[in-house]
Scaffold this active site. Structure first.
Site, PDB file in Angstrom:
ATOM      1  N   PRO A 298       0.826  -1.211   0.000  1.00  0.00           N
ATOM      2  CA  PRO A 298       0.000   0.000   0.000  1.00  0.00           C
ATOM      3  C   PRO A 298       0.861   1.263   0.000  1.00  0.00           C
ATOM      4  CG  PRO A 298      -0.829  -1.576   1.602  1.00  0.00           C
ATOM      5  CD  PRO A 298       0.494  -2.108   1.112  1.00  0.00           C
TER       6      PRO A 298
ATOM      7  N   GLU B  19      12.234  11.029 -21.648  1.00  0.00           N
ATOM      8  CA  GLU B  19      13.522  10.528 -22.138  1.00  0.00           C
ATOM      9  C   GLU B  19      13.618   9.054 -21.816  1.00  0.00           C
ATOM     10  OE1 GLU B  19      18.299  11.431 -21.340  1.00  0.00           O
ATOM     11  OE2 GLU B  19      16.757  12.635 -20.356  1.00  0.00           O
TER      12      GLU B  19
END
Length: 213
Positions: free
Chosen positions: A67, A98
């Site tokens: 979580p 990129e």
């Protein structure tokens, strides 16, 4: 995640995120599964989009679902590991600013450089590759279809990060039944005396294994 050997260094494919969260941070490439896709199909699609090739070793690495690992929502990731010989320069996808190959030493040494929990996934993938080189012919995935024993040894040295004795290594690979098959040809592409060329044999498990120590 994708690992390859480039210029005698073990490298991982990373993208610079162009969107939130972690905009501008480096991350392992990936994406969401389409509604009509099975998990392996999604992995192959993402791999093709990122590396422009499908001729790689691909296997499931692990599942990550802690979580809070993604600040947007609860996200469970099924990570796949792809291994191949020198792959082409990557092309960034629509949500990446990129894409490039980075050495794993550089990435691992800076844990906060990667977004999400991708540093954990990367280190798991590196250890999986290193361990599998011990008991499977996986090292040949980093080689050309035909290779010399010296080229294979360089793969082991690069992935393991160690120096290996050439004679001892040659003895071990020659003694592993079904690991290598001679092609009957030689090469002088690295200069010096002609070296015998091999291709991967039928073995799926190395016996005896190629231990790191």
């Amino acid at each position: 995640m994708v690992l390859t050997v480039r210029e005698n260094e073990l490298c991982a494919l990373v993208i610079r995120r162009g969107i939130a969260p972690y905009r501008g941070r480096w991350a392992l490439p990936g994406g969401f599964v389409l509604p009509d896709e099975d998990l392996p199909d999604a992995a192959v699609r993402e791999l093709s989009e990122e590396t422009r090739t499908a001729n790689v070793h691909l296997e499931q690495l692990g599942t990550y679902g802690r979580p809070g690992r993604d600040p947007r929502m609860r996200v469970i990731t099924v990570a796949y590991l792809a291994l191949a010989a020198d792959l082409p320069a990557p092309t960034a996808g629509s949500d990446a600013a990129e894409a490039r190959w980075s050495t794993v030493d550089d990435l691992v040494s800076t844990p906060r450089r990667l977004a999400f929990d991708h540093h954990e996934i990367l280190t798991d993938g590196i250890e999986r590759a290193r361990a599998k080189l011990e008991y499977s012919p996986l090292a040949t995935a980093f080689c050309a279809p035909e290779f010399t024993v010296a080229e294979l040894r360089l793969v082991y040295e690069t992935v393991w990060g160690v120096r290996l004795d050439p004679r001892n290594f040659h003895r071990k690979v020659a003694g592993a039944e079904g690991f290598l098959l001679p092609t009957g040809t030689t090469t002088t592409r690295h200069g010096g005396r002609p070296a015998q060329l091999f291709r991967r044999g039928p073995a799926t498990i190395l016996s005896p294994p190629m231990l790191r120590n």
